[in-house]
Design an enzyme around this catalytic site. Structure first.
Site, PDB file in Angstrom:
ATOM      1  N   ARG A   1       0.662   2.589  65.336  1.00 48.91           N
ATOM      2  CA  ARG A   1      -0.477   1.693  65.484  1.00 48.91           C
ATOM      3  C   ARG A   1      -0.020   0.424  66.206  1.00 48.91           C
ATOM      4  O   ARG A   1       1.095  -0.037  66.004  1.00 48.91           O
ATOM      5  CB  ARG A   1      -1.024   1.310  64.102  1.00 48.91           C
ATOM      6  CG  ARG A   1      -1.854   2.389  63.450  1.00 48.91           C
ATOM      7  CD  ARG A   1      -2.452   1.930  62.124  1.00 48.91           C
ATOM      8  NE  ARG A   1      -1.436   1.774  61.086  1.00 48.91           N
ATOM      9  CZ  ARG A   1      -0.955   0.615  60.680  1.00 48.91           C
ATOM     10  NH1 ARG A   1      -1.373  -0.526  61.213  1.00 48.91           N
ATOM     11  NH2 ARG A   1      -0.041   0.548  59.729  1.00 48.91           N
TER      12      ARG A   1
ATOM     13  N   CYS B   1       5.715   3.231  51.579  1.00 52.60           N
ATOM     14  CA  CYS B   1       6.109   2.757  50.250  1.00 52.60           C
ATOM     15  C   CYS B   1       5.913   3.836  49.188  1.00 52.60           C
ATOM     16  O   CYS B   1       5.873   3.547  48.002  1.00 52.60           O
ATOM     17  CB  CYS B   1       5.321   1.513  49.866  1.00 52.60           C
ATOM     18  SG  CYS B   1       5.798   0.049  50.775  1.00 52.60           S
TER      19      CYS B   1
END
Length: 605
Positions: A79, A271
């Site tokens: 992105r 994460c």
């Protein structure tokens, strides 16, 4: 080329006037060689994957059925937050976390970029639905793209094709999503395997519910149903309509007594969101089923509880680090085939490989197409390389995953990647305090977004790159959701950190992965009133005694380190929170300032 001479434009299998008008307008602007209306069929998948193999974009994998490998241009791998715009009518409505340009100015720039940009290419029209198609009011979209890679990816990631077109009828509303790689072909010009353009714009017009993307063929920049619609545009819809569109996994936790709790959890990229979504608990008798690993749309049901649905139909997961230990269920899902792999490495026998996968080969072709051996300096797979695989293949898929009513959420978790300060698990005092926890969520930067790896940045609700409006208004919306609800029926909010390190800073003290089920067990015991916690200045934190450590071979002192609330570390955190809140300015809700002052007081700061 006039519209009259563009084959396929007038063979539209719909009478939807607005859709027909928009498709014609785009075709006349971008001048493709032909227009194809996508039907979502198996025949279409076969035809397009064969075309992509012939074009050199795809390589068919020998070891996984009906699966393909693609390598992007090295400039088009993630992105691009600095090229992502929220073009609200008023600049204040974009807020400090978004790039903004006046909508008419942006449209003028992008219209010129789009002019003739599909020359020599096929323009695909993809009707798609985010969430179950049989919902009362499904959220429909149509993506126009000039790359078949997007079409086959949307086959996996969304419900798309003829059924959606039927649901659109003659006048149903839909989100317009326009995408081009920005690489027109002159007659006789040889195409490249991964066309893209150095000039990139990923633009959202929230009030108009429109998305314009140019220049990138990568994941979130090109599959416009994903972050662009499901988070940026949907968060603006949710604000207006009184629901939540969030960057969250949804899991179903089942106790040995078959008691069920549904949990939503927000973590920044890389994460462990996908790993938690497909968790294999290590504590006997506990089971997890998955409903989604990335996005949750939550609205109140008639019974006053908050219900979540996953708008996606596939997993678009980060490949490196995924293996039979960290996420066996993801491995089982992709092993069934029908999957796409981008920017991973290729084995000599026609399979895929990436870092931390079992059995490092002696020779590979890396993501840039070069020979690779274990002695090579660079990694074989790009850190943000991806697998794209159907949710329906997940062996622990919850049967409710496709229920248009969603599932009632008992707990919301926030979490990031922090070496210090943040304990393993911490329960909010109440909803507003939980919103403060989410608003101050922080994490060390990862490879999923371009930029410096390792620095700590605030990532509110793990939504920093995805909030489609002003971040202060977004916090206020969260507070309002709590105020308007029956507080006894609201999900409880927790903050987790699987990544705390010891004093040396080298060792992560909590084993994570399947052992995180021990933390989930404590959380649901809290919900059921069967577990204790200590009130600390930052929230309610268990002691090591309150977490089920049976059969865990982690030293108890490591667990205590993971749970420790260090007041001095928290005092050092305060100026960072202060700086973050100051950056938001006047739109920061007074309730968030109140929570901050209360935290300071509890810390004696």
């Amino acid at each position: 080329m006039t519209s009259l001479t563009i084959p396929g434009l007038d063979q539209a299998p719909t009478t939807h006037a607005r859709l027909l008008s928009w498709v014609r307008e785009v075709a006349e602007l971008t001048t493709p060689d032909r227009v194809v209306w996508c039907d979502g069929s198996q025949d279409e998948w076969q035809r397009l994957t064969e075309q992509l193999v012939e074009a050199g974009t795809f390589k068919r994998l020998e070891k996984k059925p009906n699966s393909f490998y693609a390598a992007s241009d090295p400039s088009d791998v993630a992105r691009v937050e600095e090229r992502t715009f929220i073009c609200s009518r008023e600049e204040k409505d974009a807020g400090v976390t978004n790039y903004w340009m006046q909508p008419d100015e942006m449209k003028a720039i992008m219209t010129e970029l789009y002019r003739g940009c599909m020359r020599g290419r096929t323009m695909y029209v993809i009707p798609f639905c985010m969430g179950p198609l049989d919902a009362d009011k499904p959220k429909l979209g149509v993506e126009i793209t000039d790359t078949a890679y997007v079409v086959v990816s949307m086959h996996i990631m969304t419900r798309m094709g003829s059924k959606v077109l039927e649901r659109l009828g003659e006048d149903e509303d839909f989100v317009e999503a326009l995408h081009s790689v920005g690489a027109p072909l002159e007659p006789g010009q040889q195409d490249v395997p991964w066309p893209c353009n150095d000039t990139k714009y990923i633009t959202h017009f929230p009030e108009e519910r429109k998305i314009w993307s140019f220049g990138s063929g990568y994941g979130g920049n090109a599959l416009l149903g994903k972050k662009c619609f499901s988070l940026r545009i949907a968060s603006a819809m949710a604000r207006d309509e009184g629901w939540l569109a969030e960057h969250m996994l949804i899991l179903k936790l089942i106790s040995p007594e078959d008691k069920v709790h549904y949990v939503a959890a927000a973590f920044p990229s890389a994460c462990g969101k996908t790993n938690l979504a497909m968790l294999q608990p290590t504590i006997p008798g506990w089971r997890v089923e998955s409903l989604g690993d990335d996005i949750a749309w939550m609205r109140f049901g008639e019974d006053g509880r908050l219900y979540a649905v996953n708008p996606e139909a596939g997993f678009f997961g980060v490949a490196p680090g995924t293996n039979w230990k960290t996420n066996p269920n993801a491995m089982r899902t992709i092993d069934q085939g029908n999957s796409l792999f981008t920017n991973v490495a290729l084995t000599d026998d026609g399979d895929v490989w990436w870092e931390e996968m079992e059995g490092e080969p002696q020779h590979l072709t890396d993501w840039k197409g070069r020979d690779w051996t274990p002695q090579s300096d660079e990694k074989a797979a790009h850190p943000n390389s991806r697998y794209c695989t159907p949710m329906s293949q997940c062996p622990i898929l919850a049967p409710e995953w496709d229920d248009p009513n969603g599932v009632p959420i008992s707990a919301i978790l926030f979490g990031g990647r922090r070496k210090t300060t943040i304990p393993l698990v911490n329960e909010a005092f109440d909803w507003q305090h939980g919103v403060f926890m989410g608003a101050t969520l922080s994490s060390e930067k990862t490879a999923a977004a371009a930029g410096k790896v390792g620095e700590v940045r605030r990532d509110p609700m793990a939504m920093l790159p995805f909030i489609g409006y002003n971040v202060g208004d977004y916090f206020q919306h969260w507070v309002n959701v709590g105020k308007e609800a029956d507080s006894s029926k609201l999900p409880r909010i927790f903050y987790v950190n699987w990544f705390r390190r010891d004093e040396s800073g080298k060792k992560i003290v909590w084993p994570g992965f399947g052992e995180n089920s021990r933390v989930l067990k404590w959380i649901v015991e809290r919900l059921d009133g069967n577990a204790a916690a200590e009130d600390t200045p930052i929230g309610r934190v268990p002691s090591a005694d309150q977490i089920d450590l049976s059969g865990l071979d982690t030293p108890r002192e490591d667990v205590e380190t993971a749970l420790h609330v260090d007041v001095e570390e928290w005092k050092a955190e305060l100026p960072l929170i202060e700086e973050w809140f100051a950056s938001i300015g006047d739109s920061l809700p007074s309730s968030m300032r109140d929570e901050f002052e209360a935290l300071k007081q509890r810390l004696g700061a």
